[in-house]
Design an enzyme around this catalytic site. Structure first.
Site, short mmCIF file in Angstrom:
data_model
loop_
_atom_site.label_atom_id
_atom_site.label_comp_id
_atom_site.label_asym_id
_atom_site.label_seq_id
_atom_site.Cartn_x
_atom_site.Cartn_y
_atom_site.Cartn_z
N ILE A 74 18.48 0.43 13.58
CA ILE A 74 17.80 1.32 14.51
C ILE A 74 17.21 2.43 13.64
CG2 ILE A 74 19.91 2.65 15.01
CD1 ILE A 74 18.85 3.01 17.87
N SER A 75 15.92 2.61 13.69
CA SER A 75 15.25 3.55 12.80
C SER A 75 15.65 4.98 13.08
CB SER A 75 13.73 3.42 12.93
OG SER A 75 13.29 2.16 12.49
N ALA A 76 15.47 5.84 12.08
CA ALA A 76 15.72 7.26 12.27
C ALA A 76 14.87 7.78 13.43
CB ALA A 76 15.39 8.02 10.99
#
Length: 412
Positions: A74-76
C-alpha cells in the site's frame, strides 16, 4: 504552530491527522479528494497491521518475492494523494486501475466516481485479488470490481475508460491500454526515464501524440507477469557491507564484473556545483537520467569506504564494467553551509566516467539548475514517434514502444 499527536487507538483521529498532513504538504487539494481520504478507512486495507503504522507517511509491504524483495504494497499516503490529484477522477466516470494491491486506492476512486461511476482494478496474483476483494467488501465499496488480469493488457471488454491509472511502475508505455482510453481520457503512468529515475506522468491526447498535464517524481514496484514487464536485476555488491545496485534491461552493464567493482581503485571528481539546505535533487536526477546513456541507478546500502550523497546510499552512472556514484563534500562560504556534488568512479574506466558525470552536473547547473522553468513532456508510440521533434536533441528517450521528449527551456 503547536501540533498534537492523535491517539494511537483512534482511527478517526489518525485519519484526520493524515488528511491535515496531506493538505498542508500540498499533496491533496481537491475538495472531493479530501472528503474521500476522510471517509475511507485506510487501516481496513491492512488487517493485522497496527493502527499507527497504517496511517504513517510510508509504504507498507503486503507481499515479498522469494528473495525478500517487496513486490506489492500500500503506497505512502502522499503518493496515493498525488496520483489521485493527477488522475482527476469525476463522478460518473469509468476507471481502470492497474495494480490492485490492497484495494485502498480503488476504494478512494470508487468514492470519487460515485454514485453512477465504476472502477475496475486488476492484479496478477490470485492472493492479492482475493485480499483486495475482501477488503473492498468490508469497506462497502459496491462500485469496484477486482479481476485477475495483466494491467498492461487492460480490460478491453470493459473499455472505453475515462481514466486509466497505473499504481505499478513501467519501463515503457503499455501500448494496449492506449486504445482502451476514451478520446478525452487521461492516463496516469509511473514510468522510468532511464535506470532507476521514474516520474508519474499524466498523459492526455494531443492529436496523434500525447502531452503531460502533470508530472511528479514517484517510484513504484514494477510491472510483472505480463506483456510489458519492467524487469530489473538487483546486484549485490561483493565485499563488506550490504550495498546493492539496481540494474535494468536497457542498460549496458556487465552485472558479473560490476559486483566486485567497489574493491577496485577509485577516481574522484568534484563538479564545483554547490547545493544548499533544502535544494531539490529531482531536477539533477532527471537531467542525468536523460543525458547519460544508461541513466542513473539506485545504489542503496553501506560499507567501509563507501561515501554516498545520502545516508541511505547513492545514485550511480553505469558503463559496462564501471560505475560512478554521486558523493558530496561539505563546506561553508559567505552564503553559509553547502554540499559540493562530485562523483566517485570504480572500475577500468573510473576516472573517465567520474569526469563525465561531474561535467554533466556542471552543464546542468549552468543551463538549468534548480531555477529553470519546470520541464514539459511529450510522448508518442508507433509511427507517430516521428512527429515528436525535440527542442534539445539530448532530451529524447527512445524506448521499444515509445518516444519521450523532454521540453526543458534553459533558465534566462
Amino acid at each position: 504552530m503547536e501540533t498534537t499527536t492523535p491517539p494511537a487507538n483512534d482511527p478517526a483521529a489518525l485519519r484526520e491527522a493524515l488528511v491535515t498532513r496531506l493538505v498542508d504538504g500540498g499533496h491533496l487539494h481537491t475538495p472531493a479528494a479530501v472528503a474521500a481520504f476522510r471517509e475511507v478507512e485506510r487501516h481496513l486495507f491492512l488487517p493485522g497491521v497496527d493502527l499507527r503504522t497504517a496511517y504513517v507517511e510510508d509504504a507498507v509491504p503486503v507481499k515479498h518475492d522469494d528473495n525478500g524483495e517487496m513486490i506489492s504494497c500500500i503506497s505512502a499516503p502522499s503518493i496515493v494523494a498525488t496520483q489521485i490529484e493527477q488522475l482527476g477522477p469525476e463522478s460518473g466516470q469509468r476507471i481502470l486501475e492497474a495494480g490492485a494491491a490492497t484495494g485502498y486506492n480503488a476504494c478512494l476512486l470508487g468514492r470519487l466516481v460515485a454514485p453512477d461511476g465504476h472502477v475496475w482494478t486488476v492484479d496478477v496474483d490470485r492472493d492479492l485479488v482475493d485480499r483486495a476483494r475482501k477488503n473492498l467488501a468490508q469497506a462497502g465499496a459496491s462500485n469496484v470490481s477486482v479481476e485477475l488480469a495483466d494491467g498492461a493488457a487492460g480490460l478491453p471488454e470493459h473499455a472505453p475508460f475515462d481514466r486509466i491509472q497505473f499504481t505499478v511502475g513501467a519501463g515503457d508505455v503499455p501500448e494496449r491500454v492506449l486504445d482502451q482510453l476514451a478520446p478525452d481520457g487521461r492516463l496516469v503512468l509511473p514510468m522510468r526515464i532511464r535506470g532507476s529515475i521514474s516520474r508519474s506522468f499524466a498523459f492526455e491526447r494531443d492529436g496523434r501524440t500525447w502531452k503531460t498535464v502533470s508530472c511528479e517524481m514517484a517510484t513504484f514496484v514494477p510491472l510483472r507477469k505480463g506483456v510489458c514487464d519492467d524487469v530489473y536485476t538487483l546486484v549485490p555488491m561483493a565485499g563488506e557491507g550490504n550495498v546493492r545496485l539496481e540494474t535494468f534491461s536497457e542498460q549496458n552493464v556487465d552485472r558479473e564484473a560490476i559486483r566486485t567493482v567497489l574493491d577496485q581503485p577509485s577516481g574522484k571528481v568534484y563538479s564545483g556545483v554547490k547545493f544548499r539546505q533544502g535544494d531539490p535533487w529531482e531536477w539533477l536526477y532527471l537531467y542525468l537520467a536523460t543525458v547519460l546513456p544508461n541513466g542513473l541507478s539506485r545504489m542503496p546500502g553501506s560499507r567501509p569506504g563507501f561515501t554516498p550523497h545520502f545516508a541511505w546510499g547513492s545514485m550511480a552512472a553505469l558503463d559496462g564494467d564501471t560505475l560512478a556514484y554521486l558523493t558530496v563534500r561539505e563546506g561553508e562560504d559567505e552564503q553559509g553551509r553547502f554540499w559540493e556534488i562530485g562523483a566517485i568512479g570504480h572500475g577500468p574506466h573510473a576516472a573517465a566516467l567520474a569526469e563525465q558525470v561531474a561535467t554533466e552536473i556542471g552543464e546542468w547547473d549552468r543551463g538549468w539548475g534548480n531555477t529553470a522553468p519546470e520541464p514539459g513532456f511529450r510522448m508518442a508510440v508507433g509511427d507517430a514517434r516521428r512527429q515528436l521533434a525535440p527542442t534539445e536533441p539530448r532530451f529524447v528517450v527512445d524506448k521499444p514502444n515509445s518516444r519521450l521528449v523532454v521540453d526543458w527551456p534553459r533558465r534566462s
